[in-house]
Design an enzyme around this catalytic site. Structure first.
Site, PDB file in Angstrom:
ATOM      1  N   ASP A  57       0.781  -1.354   0.080  1.00 29.08           N
ATOM      2  CA  ASP A  57       0.091   0.025   0.025  1.00 29.08           C
ATOM      3  C   ASP A  57       0.648   0.958   0.033  1.00 29.08           C
ATOM      4  O   ASP A  57       0.294   2.226  -0.034  1.00 29.08           O
ATOM      5  CB  ASP A  57      -0.805  -0.121   1.218  1.00 29.08           C
ATOM      6  CG  ASP A  57      -2.266  -0.710   0.967  1.00 29.08           C
ATOM      7  OD1 ASP A  57      -2.399  -0.811  -0.198  1.00 29.08           O
ATOM      8  OD2 ASP A  57      -2.962  -1.123   1.959  1.00 29.08           O
ATOM      9  N   HIS A 160     -11.511   7.236   4.674  1.00 26.92           N
ATOM     10  CA  HIS A 160     -10.481   8.203   4.645  1.00 26.92           C
ATOM     11  C   HIS A 160     -11.408   9.551   4.373  1.00 26.92           C
ATOM     12  O   HIS A 160     -12.016   9.547   3.392  1.00 26.92           O
ATOM     13  CB  HIS A 160      -9.201   8.317   3.856  1.00 26.92           C
ATOM     14  CG  HIS A 160      -8.426   7.379   4.455  1.00 26.92           C
ATOM     15  ND1 HIS A 160      -7.563   6.543   3.576  1.00 26.92           N
ATOM     16  CD2 HIS A 160      -7.782   7.287   5.554  1.00 26.92           C
ATOM     17  CE1 HIS A 160      -6.536   5.956   4.527  1.00 26.92           C
ATOM     18  NE2 HIS A 160      -6.593   6.604   5.743  1.00 26.92           N
ATOM     19  N   CYS A 254      -4.867   9.737  -3.173  1.00 23.92           N
ATOM     20  CA  CYS A 254      -4.180   8.912  -1.999  1.00 23.92           C
ATOM     21  C   CYS A 254      -2.698   8.843  -2.690  1.00 23.92           C
ATOM     22  O   CYS A 254      -1.620   8.385  -1.790  1.00 23.92           O
ATOM     23  CB  CYS A 254      -4.837   7.511  -2.206  1.00 23.92           C
ATOM     24  SG  CYS A 254      -6.705   7.594  -1.744  1.00 23.92           S
TER      25      CYS A 254
HETATM   26  N1  ARG Z   1      -5.451   0.195   0.857  1.00 27.14           N
HETATM   27  C1  ARG Z   1      -4.926   1.423   1.566  1.00 27.14           C
HETATM   28  C2  ARG Z   1      -5.563   1.386   2.964  1.00 27.14           C
HETATM   29  O1  ARG Z   1      -6.728   0.865   3.074  1.00 27.14           O
HETATM   30  C3  ARG Z   1      -5.642   2.412   0.652  1.00 27.14           C
HETATM   31  C4  ARG Z   1      -5.236   4.089   1.278  1.00 27.14           C
HETATM   32  C5  ARG Z   1      -5.824   4.954   0.342  1.00 27.14           C
HETATM   33  N2  ARG Z   1      -5.312   6.268   0.692  1.00 27.14           N
HETATM   34  C6  ARG Z   1      -5.952   7.446   0.738  1.00 27.14           C
HETATM   35  N3  ARG Z   1      -5.204   8.555   1.039  1.00 27.14           N
HETATM   36  N4  ARG Z   1      -7.388   7.272   1.087  1.00 27.14           N
HETATM   37  O2  ARG Z   1      -5.021   1.893   3.767  1.00 27.14           O
END
Ligand code: ARG
Length: 263
Positions: A57, A160, A254
């Site tokens: 990630d 988020h 992200c």
């Molecule tokens: N797979 C990552 C998580 O769940 C995705 C993060 C996405 N990043 C963001 N800034 N929304 O942590």
């Protein structure tokens, strides 16, 4: 930014992640490179963090820290699978002589913090409910010396803040109201009466997970209705194809940690 060299969906920590679907790693890298070139083409300097094996990630660089005027509030990840990413970000900022503050509370950087330099002398909008703890909001205010408005996220699909809200310029935002608690919706309506309102389809297309320089709004190509809304509001949408990064539950914003130097 951090290239998706080791990107895969090996665990599921948000509702978008499906470990049974195979990610097209080559396509992910190609799409990421195009995003990077798009940013560079618009005149932005892009620093690249080396991807690390075992941290799939890491491509979501926004979660690594949150900086305002040369001060960096470090991240502390909620899930153990991502915990080691924080150190890589910290090393980057320290080697560049940024003022770095170690966090005591769980927070996922720009994933849950947005900054509006032109509002009230610099306003921070912060999300909690899924990842970042509310206590981190108070800590960010102490570290960064800017007012922090705490907003509660209520829909797990928008875990988020940056999946549900984005700054369009120094004082204007766009957001999907239903991602927030009724009280937080009132706060947003009161502070931003002229916001661009997105709907569920916009948010599900990751249309709010955008990066804006105040004129160009870079957003996921799938979010075509959202592109129309930002155009109607006077901005220039710049769509980029990021279908593979969506499999991990992220998109444009992200993948980008903004570096806010001292002004
Ligand atoms: N797979 C990552 C998580 O769940 C995705 C993060 C996405 N990043 C963001 N800034 N929304 O942590």
């Amino acid at each position: 930014m951090c290239p998706p060299e080791h990107f895969t969906v090996a665990y599921a920590i948000n509702p978008w992640m499906d470990t049974t679907v195979v990610v097209d790693a080559a396509l992910a890298l190609k799409q990421w490179q195009l995003l990077r070139e798009t940013l560079a083409g618009l005149g932005h300097a892009v620093h690249v963090l080396a991807a690390q094996p075992g941290l799939p990630d890491m491509v979501y660089a926004a979660n690594g820290a949150f900086s305002v005027d040369g001060t960096v509030y470090g991240a502390r990840f909620k899930h153990p699978q991502r915990a080691a990413e924080a150190a890589a970000h910290q090393l980057f900022y320290r080697s560049q002589q940024w003022r770095f503050a170690d966090p005591s509370h769980v927070n996922e950087g720009e994933g849950d913090f947005a900054y509006l330099p032109g509002a009230y002398g610099g306003l921070i909008l912060a999300g909690h409910g899924f990842r970042t703890e509310a206590a981190a909001h108070a800590e960010a205010q102490e570290v960064l010396g800017r007012p922090v408005v705490s907003l509660r996220l209520v829909d797990p699909a928008f875990y988020h803040l940056d999946t549900a809200l984005a700054a369009l310029d120094d004082r204007h935002i766009t957001y999907y109201p239903e991602a927030f608690s009724p009280a937080s919706q009132r706060v947003l309506a009161q502070l931003f009466p002229d916001a661009v309102i997105a709907d569920r389809a916009d948010a599900e297309a990751f249309g709010l997970n955008l990066v804006s320089d105040g004129r160009h709004v870079i957003l996921n190509a799938e979010a075509s209705a959202m592109a129309g809304k930002v155009r109607a509001a006077g901005y220039l949408p710049v769509p980029v194809e990021l279908s593979e990064l969506k499999r991990g539950g992220g998109s444009v914003k992200c993948a980008v940690a903004e570096l806010r130097n001292q002004t």
